[in-house]
Motif scaffolding. Structure first.
Motif, PDB file in Angstrom:
ATOM      1  N   PRO A  72       0.811  -1.209   0.000  1.00  0.00           N
ATOM      2  CA  PRO A  72       0.000   0.000   0.000  1.00  0.00           C
ATOM      3  C   PRO A  72       0.852   1.270   0.000  1.00  0.00           C
ATOM      4  CG  PRO A  72       0.130  -0.859   2.208  1.00  0.00           C
ATOM      5  CD  PRO A  72       0.837  -1.859   1.314  1.00  0.00           C
ATOM      6  N   THR A  73       0.191   2.373  -0.290  1.00  0.00           N
ATOM      7  CA  THR A  73       0.812   3.695  -0.298  1.00  0.00           C
ATOM      8  C   THR A  73       0.403   4.444   0.958  1.00  0.00           C
ATOM      9  OG1 THR A  73       0.719   3.731  -2.710  1.00  0.00           O
ATOM     10  CG2 THR A  73       0.993   5.854  -1.594  1.00  0.00           C
ATOM     11  N   LEU A  74       1.367   5.026   1.627  1.00  0.00           N
ATOM     12  CA  LEU A  74       1.081   5.785   2.836  1.00  0.00           C
ATOM     13  C   LEU A  74       0.289   7.040   2.489  1.00  0.00           C
ATOM     14  CD1 LEU A  74       1.737   5.581   5.892  1.00  0.00           C
ATOM     15  CD2 LEU A  74       3.499   7.287   5.469  1.00  0.00           C
ATOM     16  N   VAL A  75      -0.755   7.293   3.258  1.00  0.00           N
ATOM     17  CA  VAL A  75      -1.609   8.475   3.076  1.00  0.00           C
ATOM     18  C   VAL A  75      -1.261   9.536   4.113  1.00  0.00           C
ATOM     19  CG1 VAL A  75      -3.991   9.314   3.123  1.00  0.00           C
ATOM     20  CG2 VAL A  75      -3.476   7.097   2.090  1.00  0.00           C
ATOM     21  N   GLU A  76      -1.049   9.122   5.370  1.00  0.00           N
ATOM     22  CA  GLU A  76      -0.754  10.079   6.436  1.00  0.00           C
ATOM     23  C   GLU A  76       0.073   9.425   7.526  1.00  0.00           C
ATOM     24  OE1 GLU A  76      -3.028  12.941   9.713  1.00  0.00           O
ATOM     25  OE2 GLU A  76      -4.209  11.948   8.168  1.00  0.00           O
ATOM     26  N   ASN A  77       1.035  10.191   8.039  1.00  0.00           N
ATOM     27  CA  ASN A  77       1.855   9.769   9.169  1.00  0.00           C
ATOM     28  C   ASN A  77       2.028  10.993  10.066  1.00  0.00           C
ATOM     29  OD1 ASN A  77       3.565   8.506  10.941  1.00  0.00           O
ATOM     30  ND2 ASN A  77       5.286   8.351   9.522  1.00  0.00           N
ATOM     31  N   SER A  78       1.098  11.175  10.972  1.00  0.00           N
ATOM     32  CA  SER A  78       1.124  12.324  11.874  1.00  0.00           C
ATOM     33  C   SER A  78       1.056  11.814  13.314  1.00  0.00           C
ATOM     34  CB  SER A  78      -0.063  13.246  11.575  1.00  0.00           C
ATOM     35  OG  SER A  78      -1.280  12.633  11.966  1.00  0.00           O
ATOM     36  N   PRO A  79       1.238  12.687  14.310  1.00  0.00           N
ATOM     37  CA  PRO A  79       1.160  12.222  15.692  1.00  0.00           C
ATOM     38  C   PRO A  79      -0.177  11.565  16.058  1.00  0.00           C
ATOM     39  CG  PRO A  79       2.227  14.350  15.614  1.00  0.00           C
ATOM     40  CD  PRO A  79       1.712  14.074  14.228  1.00  0.00           C
ATOM     41  N   SER A  80      -1.246  11.924  15.363  1.00  0.00           N
ATOM     42  CA  SER A  80      -2.562  11.364  15.708  1.00  0.00           C
ATOM     43  C   SER A  80      -3.057  10.291  14.742  1.00  0.00           C
ATOM     44  CB  SER A  80      -3.603  12.483  15.782  1.00  0.00           C
ATOM     45  OG  SER A  80      -3.754  13.081  14.512  1.00  0.00           O
ATOM     46  N   THR A  81      -2.434  10.153  13.569  1.00  0.00           N
ATOM     47  CA  THR A  81      -2.961   9.254  12.536  1.00  0.00           C
ATOM     48  C   THR A  81      -1.838   8.603  11.734  1.00  0.00           C
ATOM     49  OG1 THR A  81      -4.845  10.757  12.291  1.00  0.00           O
ATOM     50  CG2 THR A  81      -4.543   9.110  10.560  1.00  0.00           C
ATOM     51  N   PHE A  82      -2.018   7.291  11.482  1.00  0.00           N
ATOM     52  CA  PHE A  82      -1.150   6.567  10.546  1.00  0.00           C
ATOM     53  C   PHE A  82      -2.086   5.814   9.620  1.00  0.00           C
ATOM     54  CE2 PHE A  82       1.503   2.916   9.260  1.00  0.00           C
ATOM     55  CZ  PHE A  82       2.619   3.602   8.798  1.00  0.00           C
ATOM     56  N   GLN A  83      -2.019   6.104   8.316  1.00  0.00           N
ATOM     57  CA  GLN A  83      -2.939   5.425   7.401  1.00  0.00           C
ATOM     58  C   GLN A  83      -2.320   5.195   6.035  1.00  0.00           C
ATOM     59  OE1 GLN A  83      -6.491   7.655   6.197  1.00  0.00           O
ATOM     60  NE2 GLN A  83      -5.584   9.486   7.087  1.00  0.00           N
ATOM     61  N   TRP A  84      -2.777   4.105   5.407  1.00  0.00           N
ATOM     62  CA  TRP A  84      -2.334   3.770   4.065  1.00  0.00           C
ATOM     63  C   TRP A  84      -3.532   3.395   3.208  1.00  0.00           C
ATOM     64  CZ3 TRP A  84      -0.452  -0.068   7.790  1.00  0.00           C
ATOM     65  CH2 TRP A  84      -1.153  -1.271   7.762  1.00  0.00           C
ATOM     66  N   TYR A  85      -3.275   3.333   1.890  1.00  0.00           N
ATOM     67  CA  TYR A  85      -4.299   2.944   0.919  1.00  0.00           C
ATOM     68  C   TYR A  85      -3.704   1.852   0.045  1.00  0.00           C
ATOM     69  CZ  TYR A  85      -7.538   3.060  -2.970  1.00  0.00           C
ATOM     70  OH  TYR A  85      -8.449   2.690  -3.934  1.00  0.00           O
ATOM     71  N   GLY A  86      -4.448   0.752  -0.096  1.00  0.00           N
ATOM     72  CA  GLY A  86      -4.001  -0.342  -0.937  1.00  0.00           C
ATOM     73  C   GLY A  86      -5.166  -0.909  -1.729  1.00  0.00           C
ATOM     74  N   SER A  87      -4.846  -1.618  -2.822  1.00  0.00           N
ATOM     75  CA  SER A  87      -5.942  -2.164  -3.624  1.00  0.00           C
ATOM     76  C   SER A  87      -5.514  -3.342  -4.483  1.00  0.00           C
ATOM     77  CB  SER A  87      -6.521  -1.074  -4.531  1.00  0.00           C
ATOM     78  OG  SER A  87      -5.626  -0.766  -5.578  1.00  0.00           O
TER      79      SER A  87
END
Length: 163
Positions: A72-87
Protein backbone atom coordinates in the motif's frame (compact mmCIF):
# COMPACT_ATOMS: atom_id res chain seq x y z
CA UNK A 1 -20.38 0.28 -9.11
CA UNK A 2 -19.10 -1.84 -6.31
CA UNK A 3 -19.83 -1.62 -2.65
CA UNK A 4 -18.34 -0.14 0.47
CA UNK A 5 -18.08 -1.33 4.02
CA UNK A 6 -16.07 -0.22 7.03
CA UNK A 7 -14.73 -2.07 10.02
CA UNK A 8 -13.54 -0.39 13.20
CA UNK A 9 -12.22 -1.64 16.53
CA UNK A 10 -10.98 0.39 19.46
CA UNK A 11 -9.18 -0.20 22.72
CA UNK A 12 -8.21 1.81 25.79
CA UNK A 13 -4.50 1.73 26.62
CA UNK A 14 -2.82 2.88 29.83
CA UNK A 15 0.03 4.64 28.01
CA UNK A 16 0.25 8.06 26.35
CA UNK A 17 -0.54 8.42 22.62
CA UNK A 18 3.11 8.97 21.66
CA UNK A 19 4.05 5.66 23.32
CA UNK A 20 1.23 3.77 21.59
CA UNK A 21 2.16 5.33 18.24
CA UNK A 22 5.82 4.40 18.71
CA UNK A 23 4.81 0.77 19.34
CA UNK A 24 2.61 0.68 16.21
CA UNK A 25 5.45 2.18 14.13
CA UNK A 26 8.14 -0.13 15.53
CA UNK A 27 7.73 -2.57 12.62
CA UNK A 28 11.00 -4.40 13.32
CA UNK A 29 9.83 -5.46 16.79
CA UNK A 30 6.41 -6.82 15.78
CA UNK A 31 7.72 -10.39 15.85
CA UNK A 32 8.45 -9.91 19.59
CA UNK A 33 4.85 -9.09 20.55
CA UNK A 34 2.56 -9.77 17.58
CA UNK A 35 2.14 -12.66 15.12
CA UNK A 36 -0.53 -11.60 12.58
CA UNK A 37 0.73 -8.47 10.80
CA UNK A 38 4.17 -7.86 9.36
CA UNK A 39 4.85 -4.35 8.08
CA UNK A 40 8.04 -3.06 6.49
CA UNK A 41 9.13 0.08 4.68
CA UNK A 42 9.86 -0.73 1.03
CA UNK A 43 12.88 1.57 1.24
CA UNK A 44 15.19 -0.23 3.70
CA UNK A 45 16.91 3.08 4.56
CA UNK A 46 13.61 4.64 5.70
CA UNK A 47 12.59 4.67 9.35
CA UNK A 48 8.81 4.29 9.99
CA UNK A 49 8.56 7.58 11.89
CA UNK A 50 10.02 9.38 8.82
CA UNK A 51 7.55 7.91 6.32
CA UNK A 52 5.58 10.49 4.34
CA UNK A 53 2.50 10.45 2.14
CA UNK A 54 3.33 8.61 -1.08
CA UNK A 55 5.88 6.24 0.47
CA UNK A 56 5.25 2.52 0.01
CA UNK A 57 4.93 -0.21 2.62
CA UNK A 58 5.08 -3.98 2.42
CA UNK A 59 2.27 -5.55 4.48
CA UNK A 60 1.84 -9.28 5.08
CA UNK A 61 -1.19 -10.55 7.00
CA UNK A 62 -1.45 -14.06 8.39
CA UNK A 63 -4.59 -15.65 9.79
CA UNK A 64 -6.43 -16.26 6.53
CA UNK A 65 -6.67 -19.46 4.53
CA UNK A 66 -4.63 -17.71 1.80
CA UNK A 67 -1.54 -15.51 1.68
CA UNK A 68 -2.48 -11.84 1.91
CA UNK A 69 0.46 -9.60 1.03
CA UNK A 70 0.29 -6.19 -0.61
CA UNK A 71 2.20 -2.92 -1.02
CA UNK A 72 0.00 0.00 0.00
CA UNK A 73 0.81 3.69 -0.30
CA UNK A 74 1.08 5.78 2.84
CA UNK A 75 -1.61 8.47 3.08
CA UNK A 76 -0.75 10.08 6.44
CA UNK A 77 1.85 9.77 9.17
CA UNK A 78 1.12 12.32 11.87
CA UNK A 79 1.16 12.22 15.69
CA UNK A 80 -2.56 11.36 15.71
CA UNK A 81 -2.96 9.25 12.54
CA UNK A 82 -1.15 6.57 10.55
CA UNK A 83 -2.94 5.42 7.40
CA UNK A 84 -2.33 3.77 4.07
CA UNK A 85 -4.30 2.94 0.92
CA UNK A 86 -4.00 -0.34 -0.94
CA UNK A 87 -5.94 -2.16 -3.62
CA UNK A 88 -6.48 -5.06 -5.94
CA UNK A 89 -7.85 -2.92 -8.80
CA UNK A 90 -11.60 -3.20 -9.47
CA UNK A 91 -12.05 -5.99 -6.94
CA UNK A 92 -11.08 -4.48 -3.63
CA UNK A 93 -9.48 -1.38 -2.15
CA UNK A 94 -9.06 -0.15 1.36
CA UNK A 95 -7.86 2.72 3.47
CA UNK A 96 -6.38 1.36 6.68
CA UNK A 97 -6.20 3.79 9.59
CA UNK A 98 -4.78 3.94 13.09
CA UNK A 99 -5.94 6.85 15.26
CA UNK A 100 -4.09 7.72 18.48
CA UNK A 101 -6.03 10.09 20.72
CA UNK A 102 -5.88 11.05 24.39
CA UNK A 103 -8.33 8.85 26.26
CA UNK A 104 -11.48 10.29 27.74
CA UNK A 105 -11.76 7.17 29.94
CA UNK A 106 -8.19 6.45 31.05
CA UNK A 107 -6.35 9.47 32.50
CA UNK A 108 -3.01 9.85 30.70
CA UNK A 109 -3.95 6.97 28.38
CA UNK A 110 -4.81 6.49 24.74
CA UNK A 111 -7.83 5.47 22.74
CA UNK A 112 -6.46 3.46 19.81
CA UNK A 113 -8.88 3.07 16.92
CA UNK A 114 -8.03 0.77 14.03
CA UNK A 115 -10.34 1.23 11.07
CA UNK A 116 -10.53 0.15 7.45
CA UNK A 117 -12.78 1.51 4.75
CA UNK A 118 -13.26 -1.17 2.09
CA UNK A 119 -14.56 -0.51 -1.43
CA UNK A 120 -15.03 -2.57 -4.58
CA UNK A 121 -16.84 -5.59 -5.88
CA UNK A 122 -15.70 -7.81 -3.00
CA UNK A 123 -16.14 -5.28 -0.16
CA UNK A 124 -19.30 -7.06 1.02
CA UNK A 125 -17.16 -9.99 2.18
CA UNK A 126 -15.85 -7.87 5.03
CA UNK A 127 -19.28 -7.85 6.66
CA UNK A 128 -19.35 -9.78 9.98
CA UNK A 129 -21.59 -12.51 8.57
CA UNK A 130 -18.83 -13.56 6.15
CA UNK A 131 -15.80 -15.58 7.33
CA UNK A 132 -13.39 -13.03 5.83
CA UNK A 133 -15.09 -10.22 7.77
CA UNK A 134 -15.00 -12.16 11.03
CA UNK A 135 -11.33 -13.07 10.54
CA UNK A 136 -10.45 -9.46 9.70
CA UNK A 137 -12.18 -8.17 12.86
CA UNK A 138 -10.39 -10.86 14.91
CA UNK A 139 -7.04 -9.81 13.37
CA UNK A 140 -7.69 -6.14 14.20
CA UNK A 141 -8.66 -6.99 17.78
CA UNK A 142 -5.62 -9.23 18.23
CA UNK A 143 -3.34 -6.48 16.96
CA UNK A 144 -4.93 -3.89 19.28
CA UNK A 145 -4.62 -6.24 22.28
CA UNK A 146 -0.97 -6.92 21.46
CA UNK A 147 -0.22 -3.19 21.03
CA UNK A 148 -1.97 -2.51 24.36
CA UNK A 149 0.13 -5.10 26.18
CA UNK A 150 3.38 -3.86 24.64
CA UNK A 151 2.64 -0.14 25.10
CA UNK A 152 1.68 -0.69 28.73
CA UNK A 153 4.84 -2.75 29.25
CA UNK A 154 6.93 0.04 27.71
CA UNK A 155 5.12 2.64 29.84
CA UNK A 156 5.78 0.58 32.98
CA UNK A 157 2.14 -0.13 33.82
CA UNK A 158 1.92 -2.61 36.68
CA UNK A 159 -0.83 -5.20 36.15
CA UNK A 160 -2.44 -6.21 39.45
CA UNK A 161 -2.09 -9.81 40.49
CA UNK A 162 -5.27 -11.90 40.39
CA UNK A 163 -4.11 -14.29 43.11
Amino acid sequence: MGQSHSLSVQIEIEAPPETVRSVVLDFQRYKEFHQVFTIQCLDPEMQPEDLQAGDKLDVDIKGYSFKFRFQPTLVENSPSTFQWYGSAPFLFSGKHQFFFSPSQETPGGTTLIQREEFNGLLAHQIEPSWAFGKQTRDNFQTFNQDVKAEAERVAGVVIPSTS
